[in-house]
Design a protein around this motif. Structure first.
Motif: not given
Length: 164
Positions: A1-2, A56-60, A79-80
């Motif tokens: 994930m970029l 989803e981003v946090n999980s990745w 993400l933060e």
């Protein structure tokens, strides 16, 4: 994930406890979130624009980024923190790019150094430095890749200092 920040605008005059900023967060080439922080120490605000969610981003990130250590405590990536890192990189990049106008910037033994031009030609100063230290990297000559390496070194030193 970029994960990329685009249209980053940092408002230093309003930054108190945290950087006051607005930005777009792009993930894998698509706009995913509008992000902002008011600069008063609160959490970042994310407004979802794309299909991917913050969860989803946090999980990745938890699966693909290492935990971070700060002041003796371990934190899961999120993400933060990712956005804060990208904002820090953008700020250091801009600062160092401005510094290149009036200084020779070098990478010597894993550290970044600056030498003021003081009105002298950059080639003369670079030649004098290289004569004394032939194995250094002169960031002014290496362009974007050298600038990126210098920014990473500066951020690593700052992170080490924060952990002490």
């Amino acid at each position: 994930m970029l994960i990329e920040l685009r249209k980053l605008r940092i408002i230093n005059a309003l930054s108190e406890e945290t950087p006051c900023y607005t930005a777009e967060i792009w993930i894998d080439g698509a706009l995913a979130f509008h992000a902002s922080n008011r600069g008063h120490g609160g959490a970042d605000d994310y407004r979802q624009v794309g299909a991917i969610t913050e969860a989803e981003v946090n999980s990745w990130l938890r699966a693909n980024r290492p935990q971070r250590l700060s002041h003796g405590m371990t934190f899961d990536p999120d993400l933060e923190h990712e956005v804060a890192t990208l904002v820090d990189q953008a700020e250091q990049h801009a600062l160092l790019r401005r510094r290149l106008r009036t200084h020779i910037v070098t990478i010597e033994d894993g550290a970044v150094y600056t030498y003021p031009l003081k009105g002298r030609p950059a080639a003369v100063i670079a030649g004098a430095i290289r004569a004394k230290k032939p194995n250094i990297e002169i960031v002014n000559e290496t362009g974007q890749p050298g600038l990126a390496r210098a920014v990473q070194l500066l951020l690593a030193v700052a992170a080490d200092a924060e952990d002490r």
